[in-house]
Design an enzyme around this catalytic site. Structure first.
Site, PDB file in Angstrom:
ATOM      1  N   ASP A  26      30.295 -13.103 -30.862  1.00 43.03           N
ATOM      2  CA  ASP A  26      29.366 -12.098 -31.381  1.00 43.03           C
ATOM      3  C   ASP A  26      29.463 -10.786 -30.611  1.00 43.03           C
ATOM      4  O   ASP A  26      28.592  -9.930 -30.735  1.00 43.03           O
ATOM      5  CB  ASP A  26      27.927 -12.629 -31.293  1.00 43.03           C
ATOM      6  CG  ASP A  26      27.548 -13.009 -29.866  1.00 43.03           C
ATOM      7  OD1 ASP A  26      28.253 -13.844 -29.275  1.00 43.03           O
ATOM      8  OD2 ASP A  26      26.558 -12.473 -29.341  1.00 43.03           O
ATOM      9  N   TYR A 144      18.113 -13.583 -20.867  1.00 37.52           N
ATOM     10  CA  TYR A 144      18.780 -12.962 -19.724  1.00 37.52           C
ATOM     11  C   TYR A 144      17.829 -12.070 -18.929  1.00 37.52           C
ATOM     12  O   TYR A 144      17.137 -11.230 -19.518  1.00 37.52           O
ATOM     13  CB  TYR A 144      19.940 -12.090 -20.196  1.00 37.52           C
ATOM     14  CG  TYR A 144      21.151 -12.853 -20.646  1.00 37.52           C
ATOM     15  CD1 TYR A 144      22.225 -13.067 -19.780  1.00 37.52           C
ATOM     16  CD2 TYR A 144      21.238 -13.362 -21.932  1.00 37.52           C
ATOM     17  CE1 TYR A 144      23.343 -13.762 -20.195  1.00 37.52           C
ATOM     18  CE2 TYR A 144      22.350 -14.065 -22.358  1.00 37.52           C
ATOM     19  CZ  TYR A 144      23.402 -14.255 -21.484  1.00 37.52           C
ATOM     20  OH  TYR A 144      24.503 -14.951 -21.902  1.00 37.52           O
ATOM     21  N   LYS A 172      20.274 -20.493 -23.900  1.00 33.11           N
ATOM     22  CA  LYS A 172      21.501 -20.084 -23.215  1.00 33.11           C
ATOM     23  C   LYS A 172      21.097 -19.133 -22.104  1.00 33.11           C
ATOM     24  O   LYS A 172      20.439 -18.118 -22.361  1.00 33.11           O
ATOM     25  CB  LYS A 172      22.455 -19.392 -24.183  1.00 33.11           C
ATOM     26  CG  LYS A 172      23.694 -18.790 -23.520  1.00 33.11           C
ATOM     27  CD  LYS A 172      24.456 -17.918 -24.509  1.00 33.11           C
ATOM     28  CE  LYS A 172      25.561 -17.137 -23.809  1.00 33.11           C
ATOM     29  NZ  LYS A 172      26.178 -16.116 -24.685  1.00 33.11           N
TER      30      LYS A 172
END
Length: 260
Positions: A26, A144, A172
């Site tokens: 992506d 993140y 993730k």
């Protein structure tokens, strides 16, 4: 844990015996990295060693390969570019409904904790998780620490928990040495991010360490599609994640395959 039939069925396409190897491709909106222009070729080459692929809608609707492989299809909903005044400002560029129309088994979003637009990104993530529940489609949240926040065990642990609280089904997150502390804060699958392209040896050691500390798999893009030997790397990841093999065993099995 996954209470809806739709989610359970789709999760089983991504998670094999509780583990997964995901190939994110992506990156093209952020920056057209080397190898990203060859999505179909890379996916076709590594398909035997991956469980899922992440792409944007434009790639999915033009692909001649994604409809014919066993790997699950995950449509990425978030985007920003490296050219923007604020590359950490992730915006939603498609819908869960569009992803389903494209044949998605799951959708993914990216949330930058600590960014200037953290509040808006969290709000969007919460809304999307509810839509995913309505349609019985799993949500993978890429969580993140960004902006002025350093990547530490505590910040990654916090970011993971935010994704969990918002309703994600898979997380993730970046690698940290105390990965077991990140896993411990959530009772859903947590996969380790591959990170930027680097030494094959160091990359595979990070993945091995994360798996040993409870990671449910790896989501590695640039270290695969940006490699001169994507099949070799994908196979090594499969052996570590699904075969519980140490990197040294992988190297011996493949004849010292890791050279970097």
């Amino acid at each position: 844990m996954f209470y809806m039939l739709g989610k359970r069925r789709r999760m089983s396409r991504i998670m094999k015996n509780g583990r997964t190897v995901i190939l994110p491709m992506d990156h093209g909106i952020t920056k057209p990295e080397k190898g990203i222009e060859k999505v179909d070729r890379v996916v076709e080459e590594v398909q035997d060693y991956i469980d899922a692929v992440i792409v944007h809608k434009g790639v999915a609707k033009r692909s001649a390969v994604l409809a014919d492989i066993d790997a699950a299809l995950i449509i990425h909903l978030s985007a920003s570019t490296s050219l923007a005044p604020d590359p950490n400002d992730k915006r939603i560029v498609t819908s869960v409904e569009k992803a389903i129309a494209l044949g998605a088994d799951a959708v993914s979003i990216h949330v930058n904790i600590g960014s200037k637009t953290e509040a808006e990104q969290i709000e969007k993530a919460g809304t999307i998780s509810e839509i995913c529940d309505d349609y019985g489609i799993p949500l993978l949240a890429m969580m993140y620490p960004r902006g002025s926040i350093d990547v530490t065990t505590e910040t990654v642990r916090h970011a993971a928990r935010i994704g969990y609280e918002l309703g994600a089904d898979i997380l993730k997150v970046p690698y940290v040495q105390s990965f077991e502390e990140v896993v411990a804060v959530c009772d859903i699958p947590v996969v380790v991010a591959g990170g930027s392209k680097g030494s094959e040896h160091e990359f595979l050691k990070r993945v091995e360490d994360a798996i040993a500390k409870g990671a449910a798999g790896v989501a590695a893009g640039r270290n695969v599609f940006n490699s001169d030997h994507p099949v070799r790397i994908a196979k090594a990841l499969h052996m570590i994640v699904h075969g519980n093999m140490h990197m040294e065993e992988v190297m011996e099995y493949e004849g010292n395959m890791v050279v970097g």
